[in-house]
Design a protein around this motif. Structure first.
Motif, PDB file in Angstrom:
ATOM      1  N   PRO A   6      47.174  15.667  38.834  1.00 45.87           N
ATOM      2  CA  PRO A   6      45.655  16.169  38.891  1.00 45.87           C
ATOM      3  C   PRO A   6      45.396  14.909  37.232  1.00 45.87           C
ATOM      4  CG  PRO A   6      45.880  17.529  40.145  1.00 45.87           C
ATOM      5  CD  PRO A   6      47.251  16.876  39.593  1.00 45.87           C
ATOM      6  N   THR A   7      44.632  13.803  37.389  1.00 48.41           N
ATOM      7  CA  THR A   7      44.614  14.019  35.792  1.00 48.41           C
ATOM      8  C   THR A   7      43.385  15.339  35.359  1.00 48.41           C
ATOM      9  OG1 THR A   7      42.470  12.712  36.507  1.00 48.41           O
ATOM     10  CG2 THR A   7      44.635  11.606  36.661  1.00 48.41           C
ATOM     11  N   TRP A   8      43.032  15.401  33.957  1.00 45.53           N
ATOM     12  CA  TRP A   8      41.719  16.253  33.763  1.00 45.53           C
ATOM     13  C   TRP A   8      40.483  15.818  34.219  1.00 45.53           C
ATOM     14  CZ3 TRP A   8      43.362  20.100  31.699  1.00 45.53           C
ATOM     15  CH2 TRP A   8      44.640  21.204  30.960  1.00 45.53           C
ATOM     16  N   ALA A   9      40.838  14.502  34.107  1.00 39.33           N
ATOM     17  CA  ALA A   9      39.099  14.299  35.375  1.00 39.33           C
ATOM     18  C   ALA A   9      39.418  14.626  36.144  1.00 39.33           C
ATOM     19  CB  ALA A   9      38.853  12.704  34.906  1.00 39.33           C
ATOM     20  N   GLY A  10      40.259  14.557  36.827  1.00 43.44           N
ATOM     21  CA  GLY A  10      40.596  15.799  38.438  1.00 43.44           C
ATOM     22  C   GLY A  10      40.544  16.783  38.090  1.00 43.44           C
ATOM     23  N   VAL A  11      41.416  17.247  37.644  1.00 44.12           N
ATOM     24  CA  VAL A  11      40.490  19.056  37.165  1.00 44.12           C
ATOM     25  C   VAL A  11      39.597  19.483  37.815  1.00 44.12           C
ATOM     26  CG1 VAL A  11      41.172  20.927  35.624  1.00 44.12           C
ATOM     27  CG2 VAL A  11      42.720  18.961  36.308  1.00 44.12           C
ATOM     28  N   ALA A  12      38.246  18.884  36.026  1.00 40.34           N
ATOM     29  CA  ALA A  12      37.016  19.146  36.944  1.00 40.34           C
ATOM     30  C   ALA A  12      36.399  18.596  37.593  1.00 40.34           C
ATOM     31  CB  ALA A  12      36.677  17.995  34.566  1.00 40.34           C
ATOM     32  N   ALA A  13      36.546  17.234  38.103  1.00 43.29           N
ATOM     33  CA  ALA A  13      36.257  17.009  39.783  1.00 43.29           C
ATOM     34  C   ALA A  13      36.253  18.722  40.004  1.00 43.29           C
ATOM     35  CB  ALA A  13      36.470  16.127  40.142  1.00 43.29           C
ATOM     36  N   SER A  14      37.551  19.320  40.253  1.00 44.86           N
ATOM     37  CA  SER A  14      37.622  20.559  41.135  1.00 44.86           C
ATOM     38  C   SER A  14      36.455  21.562  41.021  1.00 44.86           C
ATOM     39  CB  SER A  14      39.784  20.299  41.259  1.00 44.86           C
ATOM     40  OG  SER A  14      39.658  21.652  39.985  1.00 44.86           O
ATOM     41  N   LEU A  15      35.664  21.528  39.393  1.00 50.62           N
ATOM     42  CA  LEU A  15      34.567  22.713  40.196  1.00 50.62           C
ATOM     43  C   LEU A  15      33.697  21.985  40.631  1.00 50.62           C
ATOM     44  CD1 LEU A  15      34.449  22.610  35.871  1.00 50.62           C
ATOM     45  CD2 LEU A  15      35.995  24.449  37.032  1.00 50.62           C
ATOM     46  N   ALA A  16      34.349  21.614  41.695  1.00 48.02           N
ATOM     47  CA  ALA A  16      32.832  20.602  43.031  1.00 48.02           C
ATOM     48  C   ALA A  16      33.196  21.894  43.651  1.00 48.02           C
ATOM     49  CB  ALA A  16      33.049  19.914  43.289  1.00 48.02           C
ATOM     50  N   LEU A  17      34.841  22.317  43.654  1.00 47.55           N
ATOM     51  CA  LEU A  17      35.258  23.884  44.711  1.00 47.55           C
ATOM     52  C   LEU A  17      34.567  25.010  44.251  1.00 47.55           C
ATOM     53  CD1 LEU A  17      38.551  22.149  45.507  1.00 47.55           C
ATOM     54  CD2 LEU A  17      36.522  21.824  47.257  1.00 47.55           C
ATOM     55  N   VAL A  18      34.533  25.471  42.953  1.00 45.60           N
ATOM     56  CA  VAL A  18      34.132  26.683  42.564  1.00 45.60           C
ATOM     57  C   VAL A  18      31.965  26.946  42.984  1.00 45.60           C
ATOM     58  CG1 VAL A  18      33.339  28.208  40.569  1.00 45.60           C
ATOM     59  CG2 VAL A  18      35.190  26.857  40.918  1.00 45.60           C
ATOM     60  N   ALA A  19      32.024  25.629  42.263  1.00 44.86           N
ATOM     61  CA  ALA A  19      30.150  25.722  42.376  1.00 44.86           C
ATOM     62  C   ALA A  19      29.730  25.377  44.309  1.00 44.86           C
ATOM     63  CB  ALA A  19      29.736  24.038  42.246  1.00 44.86           C
ATOM     64  N   LEU A  20      31.010  25.159  45.141  1.00 47.87           N
ATOM     65  CA  LEU A  20      30.257  25.570  46.208  1.00 47.87           C
ATOM     66  C   LEU A  20      30.790  26.727  46.985  1.00 47.87           C
ATOM     67  CD1 LEU A  20      30.445  24.372  49.242  1.00 47.87           C
ATOM     68  CD2 LEU A  20      32.536  23.808  49.989  1.00 47.87           C
ATOM     69  N   THR A  21      31.530  27.746  46.031  1.00 48.00           N
ATOM     70  CA  THR A  21      31.918  28.907  46.725  1.00 48.00           C
ATOM     71  C   THR A  21      30.840  29.436  45.872  1.00 48.00           C
ATOM     72  OG1 THR A  21      34.103  28.412  46.024  1.00 48.00           O
ATOM     73  CG2 THR A  21      33.790  30.327  46.077  1.00 48.00           C
ATOM     74  N   VAL A  22      30.151  29.728  45.029  1.00 45.73           N
ATOM     75  CA  VAL A  22      29.260  29.670  44.276  1.00 45.73           C
ATOM     76  C   VAL A  22      27.903  30.230  45.326  1.00 45.73           C
ATOM     77  CG1 VAL A  22      27.833  29.854  42.185  1.00 45.73           C
ATOM     78  CG2 VAL A  22      29.853  29.747  41.642  1.00 45.73           C
ATOM     79  N   ALA A  23      27.647  28.705  45.738  1.00 43.59           N
ATOM     80  CA  ALA A  23      26.608  28.415  46.504  1.00 43.59           C
ATOM     81  C   ALA A  23      26.570  29.431  47.830  1.00 43.59           C
ATOM     82  CB  ALA A  23      26.722  27.427  46.437  1.00 43.59           C
ATOM     83  N   ALA A  24      27.633  29.235  47.649  1.00 44.87           N
ATOM     84  CA  ALA A  24      27.436  29.974  49.301  1.00 44.87           C
ATOM     85  C   ALA A  24      27.570  31.657  49.242  1.00 44.87           C
ATOM     86  CB  ALA A  24      29.687  30.211  49.980  1.00 44.87           C
ATOM     87  N   VAL A  25      28.553  32.469  48.055  1.00 42.80           N
ATOM     88  CA  VAL A  25      28.292  33.671  48.073  1.00 42.80           C
ATOM     89  C   VAL A  25      26.516  33.793  47.688  1.00 42.80           C
ATOM     90  CG1 VAL A  25      30.567  34.075  47.298  1.00 42.80           C
ATOM     91  CG2 VAL A  25      28.927  33.541  45.778  1.00 42.80           C
ATOM     92  N   ARG A  26      26.023  33.667  46.886  1.00 41.18           N
ATOM     93  CA  ARG A  26      24.257  33.831  46.288  1.00 41.18           C
ATOM     94  C   ARG A  26      23.811  33.457  47.783  1.00 41.18           C
ATOM     95  NH1 ARG A  26      21.215  32.678  41.960  1.00 41.18           N
ATOM     96  NH2 ARG A  26      23.205  31.912  40.197  1.00 41.18           N
ATOM     97  N   ARG A  27      24.308  32.696  48.708  1.00 37.84           N
ATOM     98  CA  ARG A  27      23.392  32.213  50.076  1.00 37.84           C
ATOM     99  C   ARG A  27      23.238  33.922  50.618  1.00 37.84           C
ATOM    100  NH1 ARG A  27      20.668  28.870  53.835  1.00 37.84           N
ATOM    101  NH2 ARG A  27      21.306  28.788  55.294  1.00 37.84           N
ATOM    102  N   ARG A  28      24.382  34.962  50.845  1.00 35.78           N
ATOM    103  CA  ARG A  28      25.151  35.752  51.336  1.00 35.78           C
ATOM    104  C   ARG A  28      24.851  37.162  50.950  1.00 35.78           C
ATOM    105  NH1 ARG A  28      25.007  35.331  57.264  1.00 35.78           N
ATOM    106  NH2 ARG A  28      26.383  34.087  57.486  1.00 35.78           N
ATOM    107  N   ARG A  29      24.118  36.729  49.533  1.00 34.90           N
ATOM    108  CA  ARG A  29      23.834  37.722  48.344  1.00 34.90           C
ATOM    109  C   ARG A  29      24.537  38.914  48.181  1.00 34.90           C
ATOM    110  NH1 ARG A  29      17.176  38.965  50.517  1.00 34.90           N
ATOM    111  NH2 ARG A  29      16.504  37.102  50.546  1.00 34.90           N
ATOM    112  N   LEU A  30      25.932  38.226  48.373  1.00 31.99           N
ATOM    113  CA  LEU A  30      27.189  39.122  48.054  1.00 31.99           C
ATOM    114  C   LEU A  30      27.298  39.708  46.810  1.00 31.99           C
ATOM    115  CD1 LEU A  30      29.804  37.320  49.602  1.00 31.99           C
ATOM    116  CD2 LEU A  30      28.379  38.988  50.785  1.00 31.99           C
ATOM    117  N   HIS A  31      26.360  39.414  45.357  1.00 32.02           N
ATOM    118  CA  HIS A  31      26.317  39.709  44.124  1.00 32.02           C
ATOM    119  C   HIS A  31      28.019  39.581  43.265  1.00 32.02           C
ATOM    120  CE1 HIS A  31      22.847  41.848  45.029  1.00 32.02           C
ATOM    121  NE2 HIS A  31      22.856  42.456  45.853  1.00 32.02           N
TER     122      HIS A  31
END
Length: 265
Positions: A6-31
């Motif tokens: 992956p290019t550095w731009a691709g690495v930055a784009a992969s942060l979308a997976l982190v955002a998805l994970t954060v959204a999922a744990v927020r929804r479940r109130r896992l703190h």
């Protein structure tokens, strides 16, 4: 440029997976939202810094630099494993000694037999995998033996009161702990190639190496991972047993377990 990397731009784009994970744990109130975010950012910064340092080591310091790098990894791994077993007597020196034993014996054997080249470019990544395996096994042993000494204290002291020496009184808990600590390494070895492709093999294939060549390297990696885990676990168990009992074969009191803080959103 290798199209598989992956290019550095691709690495930055992969942060979308982190955002998805954060959204999922927020929804479940896992703190865990803050911990996940910090972990992801730390991983990116740390790996970028490590990559820059590795360039310097490979180009300017050679095997001496690789040895120093491994020493630092071992010390950090010992501290991480010991931190997981808070309350256990002499946890830090025990954890460090166990990681050293598993790493030195495994990596030393590979180097002496000529299985891997004595080059910084080889020793550092291979050594890192060995240290990681030794650390995981050590942490499991320390945590389990600490918990066994707490929860089974009455049973252990009952055996001691019957005249059994410390080693025999603690033996059932020691055996169960070692079996549990080695299960992950054994299972990953048994299922290598059947449940996903292992990391070393995947990396080599992505780098364009022939699959049969990648397999040879992966087999060595699996064997060294298994050996490092076993040696580290056995060393940790031996030292923990000595730390838990005094010269009169009495079970030492354990420090209270620290309260876990709750992570924020």
């Amino acid at each position: 440029m290798n199209p598989a990397v992956p290019t550095w731009a691709g690495v930055a784009a992969s942060l979308a997976l982190v955002a998805l994970t954060v959204a999922a744990v927020r929804r479940r109130r896992l703190h865990l939202s803050r911990d996940i975010t910090v972990a992801a950012l730390r991983a990116g910064v740390q790996l970028a810094a490590v990559g820059a340092l590795l360039l310097l080591v490979f180009r300017h310091t050679g095997l001496a630099g690789a040895t120093g790098w491994l020493a630092v990894m071992v010390l950090i791994a010992g501290r991480v494993a010991a931190h997981r077993a808070a309350g256990l007597p002499r946890a830090l020196p025990i954890a460090t000694a166990a990681v050293v034993a598993g790493t030195a014996a495994t990596l030393g054997t590979l180097l002496v037999l000529g299985v891997i080249a004595a080059q910084a470019r080889v020793v550092i990544p291979v050594g890192g995998m060995v240290v990681s395996g030794a650390m995981q096994a050590t942490a499991l042993v320390l945590i389990r033996l600490r918990d066994e000494a707490r929860t089974a204290r009455s049973a252990i002291e009952a055996r001691l009161s019957l005249g059994l020496p410390a080693g025999e009184a603690f033996a059932p808990h020691l055996r169960d702990t070692l079996r549990t600590a080695l299960i992950p390494a054994v299972d990953s070895t048994k299922t290598a190639g059947l449940i996903g492709l292992p990391g070393a093999m995947t990396g080599l294939i992505l780098a364009g190496v022939d699959p049969l060549t990648a397999i040879r390297y992966q087999i060595v990696v699996m064997y060294m991972f298994l050996a490092a885990a076993a040696l580290a676990a056995l060393t940790a168990a031996r030292f923990v047993e000595q730390a838990l009992f005094d010269d009169a074969h009495r079970l030492r009191p354990l420090a209270a377990e620290p309260r876990l803080r709750r992570s924020g959103h």
